[in-house]
Design a protein around this motif. Structure first.
Motif, PDB file in Angstrom:
ATOM      1  N   LYS A   1      80.312  -5.914 -44.044  1.00 37.68           N
ATOM      2  CA  LYS A   1      81.297  -5.370 -44.982  1.00 37.68           C
ATOM      3  C   LYS A   1      82.713  -5.676 -44.508  1.00 37.68           C
ATOM      4  O   LYS A   1      83.577  -6.064 -45.306  1.00 37.68           O
ATOM      5  CB  LYS A   1      81.102  -3.858 -45.152  1.00 37.68           C
ATOM      6  CG  LYS A   1      79.840  -3.495 -45.908  1.00 37.68           C
ATOM      7  CD  LYS A   1      79.654  -2.002 -45.980  1.00 37.68           C
ATOM      8  CE  LYS A   1      78.337  -1.690 -46.664  1.00 37.68           C
ATOM      9  NZ  LYS A   1      78.052  -0.268 -46.707  1.00 37.68           N
ATOM     10  N   ILE A   2      82.953  -5.518 -43.224  1.00 38.53           N
ATOM     11  CA  ILE A   2      84.279  -5.817 -42.666  1.00 38.53           C
ATOM     12  C   ILE A   2      84.583  -7.303 -42.821  1.00 38.53           C
ATOM     13  O   ILE A   2      85.671  -7.682 -43.276  1.00 38.53           O
ATOM     14  CB  ILE A   2      84.362  -5.389 -41.184  1.00 38.53           C
ATOM     15  CG1 ILE A   2      84.306  -3.864 -41.077  1.00 38.53           C
ATOM     16  CG2 ILE A   2      85.626  -5.948 -40.518  1.00 38.53           C
ATOM     17  CD1 ILE A   2      84.081  -3.344 -39.675  1.00 38.53           C
ATOM     18  N   ASP A   3      83.621  -8.155 -42.439  1.00 41.54           N
ATOM     19  CA  ASP A   3      83.832  -9.608 -42.528  1.00 41.54           C
ATOM     20  C   ASP A   3      84.138 -10.034 -43.958  1.00 41.54           C
ATOM     21  O   ASP A   3      85.063 -10.816 -44.203  1.00 41.54           O
ATOM     22  CB  ASP A   3      82.598 -10.364 -42.011  1.00 41.54           C
ATOM     23  CG  ASP A   3      82.371 -10.170 -40.515  1.00 41.54           C
ATOM     24  OD1 ASP A   3      83.302  -9.711 -39.807  1.00 41.54           O
ATOM     25  OD2 ASP A   3      81.250 -10.458 -40.055  1.00 41.54           O
ATOM     26  N   LYS A   4      83.371  -9.524 -44.915  1.00 40.07           N
ATOM     27  CA  LYS A   4      83.578  -9.902 -46.317  1.00 40.07           C
ATOM     28  C   LYS A   4      84.892  -9.338 -46.856  1.00 40.07           C
ATOM     29  O   LYS A   4      85.574  -9.986 -47.657  1.00 40.07           O
ATOM     30  CB  LYS A   4      82.392  -9.453 -47.184  1.00 40.07           C
ATOM     31  CG  LYS A   4      81.095 -10.159 -46.841  1.00 40.07           C
ATOM     32  CD  LYS A   4      81.224 -11.659 -46.995  1.00 40.07           C
ATOM     33  CE  LYS A   4      79.937 -12.375 -46.651  1.00 40.07           C
ATOM     34  NZ  LYS A   4      80.002 -13.815 -46.850  1.00 40.07           N
ATOM     35  N   ALA A   5      85.267  -8.143 -46.408  1.00 45.49           N
ATOM     36  CA  ALA A   5      86.544  -7.560 -46.834  1.00 45.49           C
ATOM     37  C   ALA A   5      87.709  -8.404 -46.313  1.00 45.49           C
ATOM     38  O   ALA A   5      88.697  -8.614 -47.027  1.00 45.49           O
ATOM     39  CB  ALA A   5      86.655  -6.113 -46.352  1.00 45.49           C
TER      40      ALA A   5
ATOM     41  N   ILE B   1      84.905  -3.662 -54.930  1.00 45.85           N
ATOM     42  CA  ILE B   1      84.250  -2.591 -54.163  1.00 45.85           C
ATOM     43  C   ILE B   1      82.735  -2.779 -54.194  1.00 45.85           C
ATOM     44  O   ILE B   1      82.071  -2.718 -53.153  1.00 45.85           O
ATOM     45  CB  ILE B   1      84.666  -1.206 -54.690  1.00 45.85           C
ATOM     46  CG1 ILE B   1      86.156  -0.967 -54.398  1.00 45.85           C
ATOM     47  CG2 ILE B   1      83.795  -0.113 -54.080  1.00 45.85           C
ATOM     48  CD1 ILE B   1      86.758   0.233 -55.090  1.00 45.85           C
ATOM     49  N   TYR B   2      82.174  -3.032 -55.383  1.00 44.30           N
ATOM     50  CA  TYR B   2      80.730  -3.258 -55.473  1.00 44.30           C
ATOM     51  C   TYR B   2      80.324  -4.502 -54.687  1.00 44.30           C
ATOM     52  O   TYR B   2      79.254  -4.545 -54.085  1.00 44.30           O
ATOM     53  CB  TYR B   2      80.285  -3.394 -56.932  1.00 44.30           C
ATOM     54  CG  TYR B   2      80.225  -2.089 -57.685  1.00 44.30           C
ATOM     55  CD1 TYR B   2      79.495  -1.009 -57.206  1.00 44.30           C
ATOM     56  CD2 TYR B   2      80.888  -1.931 -58.902  1.00 44.30           C
ATOM     57  CE1 TYR B   2      79.440   0.193 -57.896  1.00 44.30           C
ATOM     58  CE2 TYR B   2      80.843  -0.738 -59.601  1.00 44.30           C
ATOM     59  CZ  TYR B   2      80.114   0.321 -59.086  1.00 44.30           C
ATOM     60  OH  TYR B   2      80.059   1.507 -59.772  1.00 44.30           O
ATOM     61  N   GLY B   3      81.196  -5.521 -54.686  1.00 43.62           N
ATOM     62  CA  GLY B   3      80.910  -6.728 -53.923  1.00 43.62           C
ATOM     63  C   GLY B   3      80.775  -6.446 -52.439  1.00 43.62           C
ATOM     64  O   GLY B   3      79.901  -6.987 -51.761  1.00 43.62           O
ATOM     65  N   VAL B   4      81.631  -5.575 -51.918  1.00 45.98           N
ATOM     66  CA  VAL B   4      81.551  -5.202 -50.497  1.00 45.98           C
ATOM     67  C   VAL B   4      80.346  -4.290 -50.265  1.00 45.98           C
ATOM     68  O   VAL B   4      79.642  -4.430 -49.262  1.00 45.98           O
ATOM     69  CB  VAL B   4      82.865  -4.528 -50.039  1.00 45.98           C
ATOM     70  CG1 VAL B   4      82.725  -3.927 -48.641  1.00 45.98           C
ATOM     71  CG2 VAL B   4      84.015  -5.529 -50.075  1.00 45.98           C
ATOM     72  N   LEU B   5      80.081  -3.375 -51.183  1.00 47.74           N
ATOM     73  CA  LEU B   5      78.976  -2.426 -51.011  1.00 47.74           C
ATOM     74  C   LEU B   5      77.605  -3.088 -50.954  1.00 47.74           C
ATOM     75  O   LEU B   5      76.671  -2.534 -50.384  1.00 47.74           O
ATOM     76  CB  LEU B   5      78.974  -1.399 -52.158  1.00 47.74           C
ATOM     77  CG  LEU B   5      80.017  -0.297 -52.075  1.00 47.74           C
ATOM     78  CD1 LEU B   5      80.048   0.500 -53.367  1.00 47.74           C
ATOM     79  CD2 LEU B   5      79.737   0.614 -50.888  1.00 47.74           C
ATOM     80  N   ARG B   6      77.482  -4.283 -51.527  1.00 49.19           N
ATOM     81  CA  ARG B   6      76.159  -4.911 -51.565  1.00 49.19           C
ATOM     82  C   ARG B   6      75.702  -5.400 -50.188  1.00 49.19           C
ATOM     83  O   ARG B   6      74.531  -5.685 -49.988  1.00 49.19           O
ATOM     84  CB  ARG B   6      76.128  -6.036 -52.587  1.00 49.19           C
ATOM     85  CG  ARG B   6      76.833  -7.277 -52.178  1.00 49.19           C
ATOM     86  CD  ARG B   6      76.618  -8.394 -53.199  1.00 49.19           C
ATOM     87  NE  ARG B   6      77.148  -9.616 -52.695  1.00 49.19           N
ATOM     88  CZ  ARG B   6      78.171 -10.285 -53.202  1.00 49.19           C
ATOM     89  NH1 ARG B   6      78.753  -9.836 -54.293  1.00 49.19           N
ATOM     90  NH2 ARG B   6      78.598 -11.381 -52.658  1.00 49.19           N
ATOM     91  N   PHE B   7      76.641  -5.482 -49.233  1.00 50.10           N
ATOM     92  CA  PHE B   7      76.269  -5.898 -47.880  1.00 50.10           C
ATOM     93  C   PHE B   7      75.779  -4.694 -47.093  1.00 50.10           C
ATOM     94  O   PHE B   7      76.297  -3.596 -47.235  1.00 50.10           O
ATOM     95  CB  PHE B   7      77.452  -6.596 -47.196  1.00 50.10           C
ATOM     96  CG  PHE B   7      77.836  -7.874 -47.891  1.00 50.10           C
ATOM     97  CD1 PHE B   7      77.102  -9.033 -47.701  1.00 50.10           C
ATOM     98  CD2 PHE B   7      78.893  -7.907 -48.785  1.00 50.10           C
ATOM     99  CE1 PHE B   7      77.419 -10.203 -48.371  1.00 50.10           C
ATOM    100  CE2 PHE B   7      79.225  -9.071 -49.458  1.00 50.10           C
ATOM    101  CZ  PHE B   7      78.484 -10.217 -49.250  1.00 50.10           C
ATOM    102  N   LYS B   8      74.766  -4.919 -46.290  1.00 50.96           N
ATOM    103  CA  LYS B   8      74.094  -3.808 -45.610  1.00 50.96           C
ATOM    104  C   LYS B   8      74.848  -3.306 -44.387  1.00 50.96           C
ATOM    105  O   LYS B   8      75.116  -2.130 -44.270  1.00 50.96           O
ATOM    106  CB  LYS B   8      72.671  -4.234 -45.177  1.00 50.96           C
ATOM    107  CG  LYS B   8      71.792  -4.686 -46.323  1.00 50.96           C
ATOM    108  CD  LYS B   8      71.312  -3.527 -47.135  1.00 50.96           C
ATOM    109  CE  LYS B   8      70.350  -3.985 -48.203  1.00 50.96           C
ATOM    110  NZ  LYS B   8      70.639  -3.493 -49.499  1.00 50.96           N
ATOM    111  N   SER B   9      75.164  -4.198 -43.473  1.00 53.56           N
ATOM    112  CA  SER B   9      75.739  -3.740 -42.203  1.00 53.56           C
ATOM    113  C   SER B   9      77.243  -3.531 -42.326  1.00 53.56           C
ATOM    114  O   SER B   9      77.927  -4.170 -43.128  1.00 53.56           O
ATOM    115  CB  SER B   9      75.443  -4.737 -41.085  1.00 53.56           C
ATOM    116  OG  SER B   9      76.295  -5.861 -41.179  1.00 53.56           O
ATOM    117  N   SER B  10      77.729  -2.644 -41.497  1.00 58.78           N
ATOM    118  CA  SER B  10      79.154  -2.357 -41.467  1.00 58.78           C
ATOM    119  C   SER B  10      79.943  -3.611 -41.097  1.00 58.78           C
ATOM    120  O   SER B  10      80.999  -3.877 -41.682  1.00 58.78           O
ATOM    121  CB  SER B  10      79.413  -1.233 -40.458  1.00 58.78           C
ATOM    122  OG  SER B  10      80.755  -0.857 -40.487  1.00 58.78           O
ATOM    123  N   GLN B  11      79.435  -4.409 -40.148  1.00 62.37           N
ATOM    124  CA  GLN B  11      80.137  -5.615 -39.733  1.00 62.37           C
ATOM    125  C   GLN B  11      80.224  -6.624 -40.876  1.00 62.37           C
ATOM    126  O   GLN B  11      81.260  -7.248 -41.077  1.00 62.37           O
ATOM    127  CB  GLN B  11      79.467  -6.254 -38.513  1.00 62.37           C
ATOM    128  CG  GLN B  11      80.281  -7.401 -37.928  1.00 62.37           C
ATOM    129  CD  GLN B  11      81.681  -6.963 -37.491  1.00 62.37           C
ATOM    130  OE1 GLN B  11      81.843  -6.003 -36.754  1.00 62.37           O
ATOM    131  NE2 GLN B  11      82.716  -7.666 -37.961  1.00 62.37           N
TER     132      GLN B  11
END
Length: 163
Positions: free
Chosen positions: A138-142, A126-136
């Motif tokens: 976060k989606i790509d990394k998820a 969760i913290y790994g995803v949260l460190r990305f700024k843009s919503s896109q």
């Protein structure tokens, strides 16, 4: 729900917040080691989740207090600030980003693997995803993380990279 009254502390340590055992006792009695924290300093307020551990030297309790959080509060050593502790009622010990939740809900296999991980590994993701700024982002990394989970790659360093 267990909560403390708002209390005042002086910022004395660049890495930790120290809490007296009298204040933290209701949480410790219930064997709670994670709390939701609300801090205020000069009209700035931040909320975050934290693990609380007993300090072996003093018998009091401490939690990590990142430089980023100190900067957000514009807090310097020696400054007074207020703090309030709440029982952590969240599922993962941190708020789940909408983007990660949506990706997990669309991939049952990855969701099942994610749910089987330890709470600490779940929070790391969760913290790994949260460190990305843009919503896109976060989606790509998820999406990448889900593919890695299904491949058996649970290494936090490689979790968000394509291989």
């Amino acid at each position: 729900m267990i909560t403390t009254k708002q209390f005042t502390l002086i910022h004395t340590d660049i890495y930790n917040i120290f809490i007296s055992k009298e204040i933290f006792e209701p949480f410790a009695d219930q064997k709670m080691s994670r709390v939701k924290v609300k801090t205020n300093h000069q009209n700035k307020t931040i909320e975050f989740y934290a693990a609380v551990k007993k300090d072996k030297m003093s018998g009091d309790y401490k939690m990590m207090f990142s430089k980023q959080k100190q900067k957000e509060l514009e807090l310097s050593l020696g400054d007074e600030f207020t703090i309030q502790l709440f029982e952590d009622t969240s599922k993962y010990g941190v708020d789940m980003p909408e983007e990660l939740e949506a990706v997990l809900m669309s991939d049952y296999d990855a969701y099942t693997i994610f749910e089987s991980l330890t709470k600490g590994k779940q929070r790391s993701i969760i913290y790994g995803v949260l460190r990305f700024k843009s919503s896109q982002q976060k989606i790509d990394k998820a999406l990448i993380m889900c593919e890695n989970l299904k491949r058996g790659n649970h290494d936090p360093i490689k979790m968000f990279k394509l291989e």
